[in-house]
Structures are given as structure tokens and as C-alpha cells.
Design an enzyme around this catalytic site. Structure first.
Site, PDB file in Angstrom:
ATOM      1  N   LYS A   1      41.142  43.286  52.089  1.00 53.16           N
ATOM      2  CA  LYS A   1      41.833  42.310  51.220  1.00 53.16           C
ATOM      3  C   LYS A   1      43.154  41.894  51.867  1.00 53.16           C
ATOM      4  CE  LYS A   1      43.204  41.971  46.293  1.00 53.16           C
ATOM      5  NZ  LYS A   1      43.284  42.725  45.021  1.00 53.16           N
TER       6      LYS A   1
ATOM      7  N   SER B   1      41.296  45.266  39.344  1.00 52.16           N
ATOM      8  CA  SER B   1      41.046  44.253  40.380  1.00 52.16           C
ATOM      9  C   SER B   1      39.938  44.578  41.371  1.00 52.16           C
ATOM     10  CB  SER B   1      42.334  43.960  41.156  1.00 52.16           C
ATOM     11  OG  SER B   1      43.139  43.086  40.418  1.00 52.16           O
TER      12      SER B   1
ATOM     13  N   SER C   1      41.246  40.784  41.028  1.00 49.03           N
ATOM     14  CA  SER C   1      41.702  39.854  42.062  1.00 49.03           C
ATOM     15  C   SER C   1      41.082  40.086  43.440  1.00 49.03           C
ATOM     16  CB  SER C   1      43.213  39.960  42.195  1.00 49.03           C
ATOM     17  OG  SER C   1      43.559  41.266  42.665  1.00 49.03           O
TER      18      SER C   1
END
EC number: 6.3.5.7
Lengths: 526, 516
Positions: free
Chosen positions: A76, A195, A171
């Protein structure tokens, strides 16, 4: 090959059935073909190929570093990667190239993993859709799956074309899409309020949030330091366990990590009769989709029918979790974002009348509305006159929420079983009808309390909905009983036999829509 | 990040007020420079709390001043409080900056064990209660030399609290008397230092140095005045005072300013002021920081700091992982107040002499080394070390360690004096020779320069006889009963012997010869 488990592909690498370079190229080619998913912000092709080359040498010399040697992974874009741009999907950090690797990244690289790229997210991980980053929203690969497309055809009202694509959740939606679309075997996400687990649920993946303190946060650009945990997204529980085994342990650079006594090994659970599964009654909310509710109930039945004890438990402070999280999250955000002033790194505006004017303009230009809104709220809660009434109270509520879990586990429960999300993934156009704050508050409802308590939790995909979309359930374990949690999850995974995503459809459907994206056929193991 | 800082809050009102009832209000004398206590160069607390207006008239209210000091002292450690980067004085700008020091996103603070030990030791030395659990907080403000936008400090629960420091101030008609005083220490906290801004007005640029190892001592003084028996006055804060002398000047100035302001019908604003070193006055900083809300928040990346003592130490704990307060207490060196007391007891020294011995770095050790090797009386040694030795050092602005005279040499010299081999004035001459660094021992100098006292009584009698014969008028004066005349004769004999005769012996011979 791309759909195999980590151990299978690792064995194939060892036996020379495929080389790390070939595997890397397959993934790179798939990354290009699925570019429209917007899963990656940066594809580190050169780095990955060079790492593959080195891995290949090791395999040739019989000096493989372990199960992760030569395995493509993604990270990420809120983890620091040395020499590779790290943006947090924000204008503020566009062009920022960190000089160091996050500990988790370094540990993966030390094991010979190939870094395919940095994945998309909501700006600074603030969101639950992966729709609010400066690089645009991430599309859920299941939007293009055979399973979903066929169901859509049966529905006369459904629109044709690409406009009805689904969100990944967030996210860590980029990491979820990257794994789901077979562009890598595992991806790092981050999990502050759900997330990692939320996009895992929407993308049919294992999404694991380890105990707070088990994995180093050094190099993870923080959202809420006291709740952030690096998350692991994989297709199988075993894969997540392998990655966890590499990452877990004390890091001298993160004082909140703890040493682990013995290496993490996942055994197969044959007998669940000694297990006690808790079903928190407060998690049965009116907004929960009936499909998920019934799958939740069937999962409980499954445990019971196999001899496990299943009991209802109460986590009475659950309903205060959202508002409590809002205060604590925004306060830490206000503090953590203070360093982005344009002076040393990242974006800096052109205004130079005064330092203060430069700060203001830089931050206005650098942050989106969501980030600025949270900074404003957080600073309000931290004001001297408000601190006791908001921050201190929220901390007390946090303690009550954590104690709820302690009480449940003390009553003999080994693992809690809950839904992960209220519903399956929704179309983007549907999702953006509500603002980020409303969405985050709704979507984190089942996942957030776990972060308050620092517990390990994992999303396990259980079945496809009537629409052909993945539905996941969440298992929550005792603090630092991550191994036990994954053992139960592995047993469950084996029972439910969640179907593999059929992405052949992706090629057929999308080539028509995306005129410029010529997609070669993707052959996958099914 | 940052140079590790110890912050002492002797904040406000509590300690200084203790002296308000203490009797006569008098105007301040000399600045505190000579009487203030320096604790191993780290900090000082010295302030008389009572003041009157410049010209007190009869019936006018007296004023009392309240002073609280916030003392920032740099911890002597090899690396920074929260990062592994080095601490080194006058290193090139930004050459000692880790990723954490530069506040790169994702970096985390790691507490330096040495700094914790130093804080505990300071707490013990200042009679503090050591908190077995202390916490770290973030203090927020935007400033170019604060790259994280916050500073990590100990706001809520500091490492040590409720301490005290006793010290003495010279008083009495000739300042010869030392009056013991005490200040209370509110708290000691570990705190990250900010960076340094260098303003380049020519190019209208500000340059930032994140080394943060400069300024070993910095004091902020909070000052207010009020009439005794009435509520305390509004305080001002004079920031960034970096020497004891300026601290004293700033406090003196600020007290007088506040009194004048109030007596002229003005009011005191709660504001931040700075001390103008050249003008010797304080000026309002007029910055927005004065009323800043620091939005304190717990530092989530540092777990509570737990300390142990012998009773609470977990069994089997790794000594590298825990800090034992009792163990630190054992390594605590003798504290200055104890040393001073010991000197007074052991050597019959005057208290003010014990202060002087401790105030100069290395002087006590020098004194003790001389004592070890000499047969001379402690009083003699003290007098020589404090008057002659220290005088020579001051004159040439040298430190004790730079002295050309070693303790052994001085010890030998004092032995010669003690055994009456040389006279006191000859001893001074020898000392002057020693100071020239010619590598000679006192014994060599004495024999080369023939400075030994005459031991031959017959020869001395001859000298006396000759002098009396040559100065009949003086002899007459003595006989007439002029008490000073004998001294003149002694002087003349000494001169004749080239200062090599003991005046006491001369006197004895003269008296004998005069009476015969």
C-alpha cells in the site's frame, strides 16, 4: 500458476517449473492488462525484475531464502519504500521518495519477495471506499467477474457497460484489487478502523489485521498511531500466516512492538469441539443485509454442528465505538498531519510572503477536503477547553469498549464471529451519494472496535451473494492469540470452499468498454 | 529527535513565596553571579524574592516578587533523546540528523536509556520523588524549526516531582556569612529540543539547523510582583536566558519594571518577553505564541516509561531492559551540599570557602590532591588555593586543568613553608617561579635562589647587631616606647638577610639585644 497458494508456487519455484523472472513477468503483464482497475499508483517494474533476477540466482544455487523468495507482492502506498515514490494518494506527498524502507517492507525484501508496486488508497488512508485518493478510485475486479456479470445479465433493469463498476472498499482497496486480480500473491494494507478487512470482504480475500504490537509500524505513514496496524491481504489463510510469520516480532525502531517467543506455525485444526465461538448480539443491526445475516447464522450453525460451543455474548459499548473513534482518530490525525508543512518534503506552494502564509496555502493545496475536515475536528477536540470533554472522555469510552472484549474472552469465548461489512460491494455511483464521513462511519461499524482494543481479526470470504459478489465474515481473537485465530479461520476457510474469481469475463467485457485498453486473454487456474 | 533536554520546572508561585515572611525587605545588592549555585554546570536557581521600589517612602506598601524558573539543561549523552543520531557541540549544521530528527513520515521515537538514567539521577540529586510511571505528551505549535509540528515532552506525568535544592547566599555586613536557602523543584521532565532557526535578513531567508545540540543551558523566568498579604500579581515570562548573569539581570529589571508600571497606575500583561542583552532590559516579544493553545495529546508511539526499585524489580528481568532507581542511587556521586558540609567538618573550613572550592571546576580535586601530599595545615592550604592559586588562574583566565602548577608542586612548596625552611614571602616568590613552567621543583628553586631561611643563629645575631649599630635613631625610638619602631628594625634586618630570615626569630633576637 497465478491462482496457487504461496506454498504451491514456492514449491514450483524450487522445482524449477517456473523461474522468479517468468513469474514476475506474468504478474507485470497482468498489472498492465488490469491497469484500468487503478489498483497501483506506482508499478516498480525495474525493481521487481532486478529482484527476480537475484532470486533466480539464489534458486539456481539452491540458496532460496524461504517461502517468499521470488514471490510477487504489492505494498500500500502509505508504507515508506526506499527509492520508490510514496504518496499516500495525496498531492501533499506527490514526488516524495523516502530514503528508507518501512520495517515490514524490509522484512519482505529480506525474504526475497518481489515488490511489484505501490497500491492505491484513500488519501492518507482516510476512507472506506478507496475512492477518495488523488489518483482516482479503485475498481473492484469482481465488477468484471463471470460470476457477477452473469447475474447482471439475468436482471433486465441492469445497465450495460462499465458505469456500474463496484468499489473495492477501503482504504486498502488498491492492495485488495491487486491480490484479487492475481497481480501478486500477497499485499500489505494498513488497518486503523477496518481498512484491510473491509476491502478484503468486498474483494473476496483473506484480510488479516494482527494484534497491535505484533508487527512494526516503523515506516507506515500514520493515520492513528494507537490503532494503526499493518494488514495482510492474501487469497488463502495459509498465505497470510506465512507473511505474518515473516513480519511478526519486536522492532527496535517501534517501541510499541513486543517480542515473540516462538515462530508462528499454523497447524490444521481437525476438531472444533473444544472451541467456543462467541456471537456478539450488538452486531445484529437493522442495517445489516439479510443475506449477510443469514450467512452469519449459517456459519454459526456450521461450528455448532461440528461440535463447537456457540454462545451469544454482549459487547454493550459497541454502539459508542463510531463516535469515540471519530474523536480519537481526528485528534491523532490533526497531530500527525502537522508535519506536512511543505518545508522539508512533499508539496510546497508558491506563496512566500510569510512562513504562516506558506504553511496555510501548502496545506490547503496539499490535502483534500476529507483530510482537512479531520484536521479541523481533531484540533477542536484537542483545544484546552475541549480536551477533557472530548478526548479524555473518548479515551475512557475506548477503555470500556476494550473491556467489553476482555469480559467476553474471560467468559470462555475463544473467538468471536461477526459480519465484516453491512452489505456486499456497492457500485461507485451509489457509493458517492454519501460523503466520506458518513460512509466511513457506516462501513467501519463491525471492524472499528477491534482496533480500539488492539485485537487480531480476520475477514474470511464465505460465499457469493445473490448478485454474485463476495461476502466475508470476521473472526476476532484474543490479543496476541493471532495464531489461534488464524487456525480457526483456516478450518472455516476449508469448510466453506469460497469460489475463485473468474476473471476471463474481465477481458471480454472490458475490452469493449475501454477502447484503448487492449487486453490479451488471461488464463487462470479455476 | 533532538538533543535530549531535561526541563526543570520550578514554576511559579510555590517555592519563591516561602521566603516572603522572612523578615526585612531590602533592596537587592549585587547580581547573583557570585553567590548562585551551579550544579555541575547544568542549572542554577538563585533569586531573592523580596524587593522594594527604588525609593521606598514611609508608609508605602512593600512589594514582594515571585519568581519561577523553567530550566532547560542539555543532557550529557552520546545520542539524542529519541533517535540514534549523535550529539556533538558545534557540528556542521544538519550533519547529525536522523530520519526521525527530520520528521520524515513514518518514523517513530525510541527513548534513549542514558537520558532516562540521567533524569533519574538528577531527580535523586534534587531530592525529588521519582515517578515509577511517567508519560510522554505531544505539544503542538507550528514553527519552522519544529519539523514534526509538535515537540515530545512530559506534560501530564513527568519523571520526577516535588524536589528541593538547598543553597547558600552570602549575607551580613561583609558578605562573610552564608545563609542557607531552599528552592522547591516542581518537576523534572524529559523533553525533545527544537531545532535552530538562523535568520538571514539580507536574503530574507530562514535557515534551519536540526542538529539541536547547541545551548547547554537555557532558562525561562516567570516573574510577578504583589503586595505581601494580597493576591499574586500577573506574571510575565522572560524567555531564552542563556547565562546566569543575564538571568539575574533580567529578573532584577523585570521586577523593577513591574513595580514602576504598577506604581504609575499601569497594568502588567501576561506576556512573553525577551531580554535585550546590550540594553539590559526586557522587551515584549509580541508574538502570537504567547497565547497559544498547545493542544497537548498523549504521545501514542511511546509506551508509559516504567522504572523499578529493588522491591518492585520483576524477578528474572533483563538488566538491559529495566531501569533500577536504587542502582542509580548507588552510583550517585557525593552531592555538592554534602561535600561542602564535609569540608567544613573535616578541615574546619569557612562555609564560604567551601562554596568557592566547589564553584570552580576541578578546584576541589586540586585542593584535595594538595592535602594528600602536604603536611601543611588545612587552613594554610585553603588560603593558598583560594587566594594565590585561584588568583593567578583568574588573572590569566585559565581553568584549573590548565594550571602550570601541579598539586604536588604546591604541596612541596607548602611543606617548605610549614617546616620554616622558607619564609612566606619567599614562598610567594617560589610560586611565581613555578608559574613560569620551567620544570623546576620548589626545592630546586629555593636552593638556586638561595631562599632558605637562615638557620645560623650566630650569623643572624650578627646581622641584628649591625643594623642596630647603623640605626641608632630607630633604636632610640624603641627604647622611648614607640611600638612600631621594632618592626622597622625587623624590616631592616630582613632586607639585610635578603629576606631569608624568619621575622619571629629576628624579633626575638632584637628584643633580647635591646634589653641587654
Amino acid at each position: 500458476m497465478l491462482g496457487q497458494t504461496l506454498r504451491e508456487v514456492s514449491a514450483a519455484l524450487k522445482q524449477g517449473q517456473i523461474t522468479p523472472t517468468e513469474l514476475c513477468q506474468k504478474c507485470l503483464s497482468l498489472i498492465k492488462k488490469t491497469k484500468f482497475l487503478n489498483a497501483y499508483i506506482t508499478v516498480s517494474e525495474e525493481v521487481a525484475l532486478k529482484q527476480a533476477e537475484e532470486s533466480e540466482k539464489r534458486y539456481k544455487n539452491g540458496q532460496s531464502l524461504g517461502d517468499l523468495d521470488g514471490i510477487p507482492i504489492a505494498v500500500k502506498d502509505n508504507f515508506s519504500t526506499s527509492g520508490i515514490e510514496t504518496t499516500c494518494a495525496s498531492n501533499m506527498l506527490k514526488g516524495y521518495v523516502p530514503p528508507y524502507n518501512a520495517t515490514v517492507v524490509q522484512k519482505l525484501l529480506d525474504q526475497g519477495a518481489l515488490l511489484m508496486g505501490k497500491t492505491n488508497l484513500d488519501e492518507f488512508a482516510m476512507g472506506s471506499g478507496s475512492t477518495d485518493g488523488v489518483f482516482g478510485p479503485v475498481k473492484n475486479p469482481w465488477s468484471y467477474s463471470k460470476q457477477y456479470r452473469e447475474k447482471r445479465k439475468q436482471n433486465p433493469h441492469s445497465e450495460s457497460g462499465d458505469s456500474d463498476w463496484l468499489i473495492t472498499g477501503g482504504s486498502s482497496g488498491g492492495s485488495a484489487a491487486a491480490v484479487s486480480a492475481f497481480t501478486c500473491y500477497a499485499a500489505l494494507g494498513s488497518d486503523t478502523g477496518g481498512s484491510t478487512r473491509n476491502p478484503a470482504a468486498h474483494c473476496g480475500l483473506v484480510g488479516f489485521k494482527p494484534s497491535y504490537g505484533l508487527i512494526s509500524r516503523h515506516g507506515l505513514i500514520p493515520l492513528v498511531n494507537s490503532m494503526d496496524v499493518p494488514g495482510i491481504l492474501t487469497r488463502y489463510v495459509d498465505d497470510a500466516a506465512i507473511v505474518l510469520g515473516v513480519l511478526a516480532g519486536h522492532d527496535p525502531k517501534d517501541s510499541t512492538t513486543v517480542p515473540i517467543n516462538k515462530p508462528l506455525v499454523l497447524s490444521s485444526l481437525e476438531d472444533v469441539s473444544k472451541l467456543c465461538i462467541g456471537i456478539p448480539k450488538e452486531y445484529l443491526v437493522p442495517e445489516l443485509s439479510s443475506e449477510i445475516q443469514s450467512l452469519w447464522s449459517r456459519a454459526a450453525d456450521l461450528f455448532e454442528s461440528e461440535g463447537a460451543k456457540v454462545i451469544e455474548v454482549s459487547l454493550p459499548h459497541t454502539s459508542y465505538s463510531i463516535v469515540c473513534y471519530h474523536v480519537l482518530c481526528t485528534s491523532e490525525v490533526a497531530s500527525n498531519m502537522a508535519r506536512f508543512d511543505g518545508l522539508q518534503y512533499g508539496h510546497r506552494c508558491d506563496i512566500d510572503v510569510s512562513t504562516e502564509a506558506m504553511y496555510a496555502a501548502t496545506r490547503r493545496e496539499g490535502f483534500n477536503d476529507v483530510v482537512r475536515g479531520r484536521i479541523l475536528s481533531g484540533n477542536f477536540f484537542l483545544l484546552k477547553e475541549n480536551y477533557e470533554n472530548y478526548f479524555v472522555k473518548a479515551q475512557k469510552v475506548r477503555r470500556l469498549i476494550a473491556n467489553d472484549f476482555v469480559n467476553a474472552f474471560n467468559s470462555g469465548v475463544d473467538v468471536l464471529l461477526t459480519p465484516t461489512t453491512l452489505s456486499e460491494a456497492v457500485p461507485y455511483l451509489e457509493f458517492i451519494k454519501e460523503d466520506n464521513r458518513t460512509r466511513s462511519a457506516q462501513d467501519d461499524i463491525f471492524t472499528q472496535a477491534v482496533n480500539m482494543a488492539g485485537l487480531p481479526a480476520v475477514n474470511i470470504p464465505i460465499a457469493l451473494s445473490n448478485q454474485g459478489l463476495p461476502i466475508g465474515l470476521q473472526f476476532i481473537g484474543r490479543a496476541f492469540c493471532d495464531q489461534q485465530l488464524l487456525t480457526v479461520a483456516k478450518w472455516f476457510e476449508k469448510q466453506v470452499q469460497f469460489p475463485v474469481i473468474q476473471l476471463q469475463e474481465l477481458v471480454d467485457n472490458c475490452s469493449a468498454i475501454l477502447e484503448n485498453e487492449k487486453l490479451a486473454s488471461v488464463s487462470l487456474k479455476q | 529527535m533532538a538533543a535530549p533536554m531535561l526541563r526543570w520546572g520550578c514554576r511559579g508561585r510555590r517555592w519563591a513565596l516561602a521566603c516572603v515572611d522572612g523578615g526585612s525587605c531590602h533592596r537587592r545588592g549585587a547580581p547573583t553571579g557570585s553567590t548562585s549555585n551551579r550544579i555541575r554546570g547544568q542549572s542554577s536557581v538563585a533569586q531573592q524574592p523580596l524587593h522594594t521600589a527604588q525609593k521606598p517612602r514611609k508608609g508605602e506598601h512593600k512589594w514582594a516578587a515571585v519568581v519561577g524558573l523553567e530550566i532547560h539543561a542539555q543532557i550529557s549523552s552520546n545520542s539524542k533523546l529519541f533517535s540514534g543520531s549523535q550529539v556533538r557541540f558545534s557540528a556542521p549544521p544538519n550533519s547529525l540528523v536522523s530520519f526521525f530528527d527530520a520528521s520524515l513520515p513514518g518514523t517513530l521515537p525510541v527513548l534513549n536509556r542514558r537520558c532516562v538514567e540521567a533524569a533519574v539521577m538528577t531527580g535523586l540529586a534534587l531530592n525529588c520523588h521519582i515517578n515509577k510511571k511517567s508519560l510522554f505528551d505531544r505539544k503542538h505549535y507550528f514553527y519552522a524549526d519544529l519539523p514534526a509540528g509538535y515537540q515530545i515532552t512530559q506534560h501530564r506525568l513527568p519523571i520526577a516531582v516535588n524536589g528541593s535544592l538547598t543553597y547558600g547566599i552570602s549575607a551580613g555586613k561583609e558578605c562573610g556569612q552564608v545563609i542557607p536557602k531552599m528552592v522547591r523543584v516542581k518537576q523534572i521532565q524529559l523533553e525533545q529540543d527544537s531545532g535552530k532557526s538562523l535568520h538571514d535578513d539580507l536574503r530574507s531567508q530562514t535557515l534551519i539547523d536540526l542538529n539541536r545540540a547547541e545551548g547547554q543551558l537555557r532558562v525561562d523566568a516567570n516573574i510577578s510582583v504583589h503586595h505581601p498579604g494580597e493576591p499574586l500579581g500577573v506574571r510575565t515570562e522572560v524567555k531564552n536566558l542563556n547565562s546566569i548573569r543575564f538571568l539575574a539581570k533580567a529578573i532584577d529589571y523585570e521586577i523593577q519594571r513591574q513595580i514602576s508600571e504598577l506604581e504609575n497606575g499601569g497594568e502588567i500583561l501576561n506576556e512573553t518577553r525577551s531580554f535585550h542583552e546590550k540594553l539590559g532590559c526586557t522587551v515584549s516579544m509580541r508574538d502570537k505564541e504567547a497565547k497559544q493553545d498547545y493542544r497537548f495529546m498523549p504521545e501514542p508511539n511511546l509506551p508509559p516509561l516504567l522504572l523499578y526499585d529493588a522491591t518492585s524489580l520483576p524477578t528474572g528481568a533483563d538488566p538491559q531492559q529495566v531501569i533500577n532507581i536504587d542502582q542509580i542511587r548507588e552510583t550517585l556521586p557525593e552531592l555538592p551540599s554534602v561535600t561542602r558540609e564535609r569540608l567544613v567538618q573535616q578541615y574546619g573550613m569557612l562555609p564560604e570557602h567551601s562554596f568557592t572550592l566547589l564553584n570552580e571546576v576541578g578546584l576541589l580535586e586540586f585542593f584535595q590532591n594538595v592535602m594528600k601530599e602536604t603536611r601543611a595545615e588545612p587552613k594554610k592550604v585553603t588560603s593558598w588555593v583560594l587566594n594565590i592559586f585561584l588568583g593567578y588562574l583568574k588573572q590569566e583566565n585559565l581553568a584549573v586543568s590548565e594550571s602550570p602548577v601541579t598539586p604536588s608542586a604546591l604541596a612541596e612548596l607548602l611543606d617548605l613553608l610549614d617546616s620554616r625552611t622558607i619564609s612566606s614571602s619567599a614562598a610567594k616568590q617560589v610560586f611565581e617561579e613555578l608559574w613560569k613552567r620551567e620544570g623546576k621543583t620548589p626545592g630546586q628553586i629555593v636552593s638556586e635562589k638561595q631562599l632558605e631561611l637562615m638557620q645560623d643563629r650566630g650569623a643572624l645575631e650578627q646581622f641584628c647587631y649591625s643594623v642596630m649599630k647603623d640605626h641608632p635613631q630607630v633604636v632610640m625610638d624603641v627604647k622611648k616606647g614607640n611600638p612600631r619602631a621594632i618592626n622597622k628594625l625587623i624590616g631592616l634586618v630582613r632586607k639585610a638577610t635578603l629576606n631569608r630570615a624568619d621575622p619571629a626569630v629576628i624579633k626575638e633576637i632584637l628584643e633580647k639585644q635591646l634589653s641587654s
